[in-house]
Design a protein around this motif. Structure first.
Motif, PDB file in Angstrom:
ATOM      1  N   CYS A  71       1.677   1.961   9.688  1.00  0.00           N
ATOM      2  CA  CYS A  71       0.752   1.854  10.993  1.00  0.00           C
ATOM      3  C   CYS A  71       0.707   0.321  11.153  1.00  0.00           C
ATOM      4  O   CYS A  71       0.507  -0.192  12.227  1.00  0.00           O
ATOM      5  CB  CYS A  71      -0.357   2.625  10.692  1.00  0.00           C
ATOM      6  SG  CYS A  71      -1.593   1.660   9.732  1.00  0.00           S
ATOM      7  N   GLY A  72       0.602  -0.405  10.143  1.00  0.00           N
ATOM      8  CA  GLY A  72       0.460  -1.778  10.047  1.00  0.00           C
ATOM      9  C   GLY A  72      -0.974  -2.410  10.039  1.00  0.00           C
ATOM     10  O   GLY A  72      -1.127  -3.492  10.369  1.00  0.00           O
ATOM     11  N   ALA A  73      -1.818  -1.503  10.071  1.00  0.00           N
ATOM     12  CA  ALA A  73      -3.282  -1.656  10.336  1.00  0.00           C
ATOM     13  C   ALA A  73      -4.223  -1.298   9.400  1.00  0.00           C
ATOM     14  O   ALA A  73      -5.236  -1.861   9.318  1.00  0.00           O
ATOM     15  CB  ALA A  73      -3.720  -1.304  11.658  1.00  0.00           C
ATOM     16  N   CYS A  74      -3.637  -0.344   8.473  1.00  0.00           N
ATOM     17  CA  CYS A  74      -4.635   0.215   7.478  1.00  0.00           C
ATOM     18  C   CYS A  74      -4.776  -0.839   6.288  1.00  0.00           C
ATOM     19  O   CYS A  74      -3.907  -1.838   6.307  1.00  0.00           O
ATOM     20  CB  CYS A  74      -4.179   1.503   7.074  1.00  0.00           C
ATOM     21  SG  CYS A  74      -2.610   1.671   6.087  1.00  0.00           S
ATOM     22  N   CYS A  77      -1.553  -1.129   4.358  1.00  0.00           N
ATOM     23  CA  CYS A  77      -0.261  -2.018   5.068  1.00  0.00           C
ATOM     24  C   CYS A  77      -0.848  -3.454   4.939  1.00  0.00           C
ATOM     25  O   CYS A  77      -0.086  -4.259   4.636  1.00  0.00           O
ATOM     26  CB  CYS A  77      -0.530  -1.642   6.641  1.00  0.00           C
ATOM     27  SG  CYS A  77       0.406  -0.146   6.938  1.00  0.00           S
ATOM     28  N   CYS A  85       1.453   3.787   3.025  1.00  0.00           N
ATOM     29  CA  CYS A  85       0.495   3.890   4.152  1.00  0.00           C
ATOM     30  C   CYS A  85       0.826   5.490   4.585  1.00  0.00           C
ATOM     31  O   CYS A  85       1.704   6.050   4.452  1.00  0.00           O
ATOM     32  CB  CYS A  85       1.025   3.269   5.259  1.00  0.00           C
ATOM     33  SG  CYS A  85       0.198   3.686   6.972  1.00  0.00           S
TER      34      CYS A  85
HETATM   35 ZN   LIG Z   1      -0.902   1.724   7.560  1.00  0.00          ZN
END
Ligand SMILES: [Zn+2]
Ligand SMILES: [Zn+2]
Length: 276
Positions: A71-74, A77, A85
């Motif tokens: 997701c790149g945001a959690c 990540c 993720c």
């Molecule tokens: Zn993530």
């Protein structure tokens, strides 16, 4: 469409699978990975394996579809553990690469200098580039000198490390260590921690053998794991691949899947790539 499909016993059979709906990409080549082989005999009936894919988009461009997308945001990540993720597990190559077609998906463009079979190396090379970021520089031992071990050796040599390599198959063994190493990367289920100097590092890159934690304690070793790749590493791998000295694959038509599987399992082929 034609595909290699797991039967009720998890055995791969060449047969028919439903073509993906909506926009599709034509598969040009798909590499056989150790993680595919692990699923044989265990995967659910109807599964189509294969994630090291080169495909052609409707507009004619050749791409390597991104296998899994974090997701790149959690928190995971952001901490650099993208492959753990929650979003990462969702399949992105549908139904799988050992088929004539897959559903259209995000991918990185393949440089013209790279042919279709070698283009399947982008995904494993991306995994190796991510792992290499976790390895300190210096004298590095590659444990398991099969295909992935050779990708590691090529990447580490290029960045200036002194590389050693061992394998249980004598003909595959590279330069054996002439003294303690600064780090080891485990690409096979073996953990020769005695080769690593006190304070050194060990990167676990494959399903692992038991590790002597007493030695980790006494010698203050650092143990790290790395699995899979991120979209950024896929981009880097596509750009780097034309410059690397990598082994040639054995290329077979999909109909000869069983023969290719046997070549890989027996160690007679470092890498097998199928073309549908
Ligand atoms: Zn993530
Ligand atoms: Zn793979």
């Amino acid at each position: 469409m034609r595909a290699v499909v797991l039967d009720s016993d998890g055995r791969p059979r060449i047969g028919e699978a439903p073509a993906p709906t909506g926009e599709t990409m034509r598969v040009l080549a798909c590499g056989l990975c150790g993680s595919d082989v692990e699923k044989i005999g265990r995967g659910a009936e109807g599964t189509v394996l294969g994630h090291e894919v080169v495909a052609r988009r409707a507009d004619g461009t050749r791409v390597v579809p991104i296998h899994h997308r974090p997701c790149g945001a959690c928190g995971r990540c952001l901490a650099g553990h993208e492959s753990t993720c929650e979003a990462f597990a969702a399949p992105t190559i549908v139904p799988g690469g050992f088929a004539q077609e897959i559903a259209a998906a995000d991918g990185v463009e393949l440089p013209d200098a790279v042919d279709d079979p070698t283009g399947t190396y982008v995904e494993p090379l991306a995994c190796v580039l991510r792992g290499a970021e976790r390895l300190p520089r210096g004298r590095v031992l590659v444990v398991g000198h099969g295909f992935v071990g050779r990708l590691f050796a090529a990447v580490l040599t290029r960045r200036g490390d002194e590389v050693f390599a061992t394998d249980t198959i004598p003909e595959r063994t590279g330069r054996t260590p002439d003294g303690p190493v600064d780090a080891a990367v485990l690409c096979a289920p073996a953990a020769p921690l005695e080769a690593v100097r006190p304070g050194g590092a060990v990167l676990v890159f494959s399903p692992a053998a038991p590790v002597d934690l007493g030695r980790v304690y006494r010698h203050e070793l650092t143990l790290t794991g790395s699995r899979s790749a991120t979209p950024r590493h896929m981009e880097e791998a596509a750009a780097l691949l034309p410059e690397l000295d990598v082994p040639r694959p054995v290329v077979l038509p999909l109909e000869r899947f069983a023969e290719g599987l046997d070549l890989y399992r027996s160690g007679r082929a470092l890498k097998v790539v199928f073309t549908p």
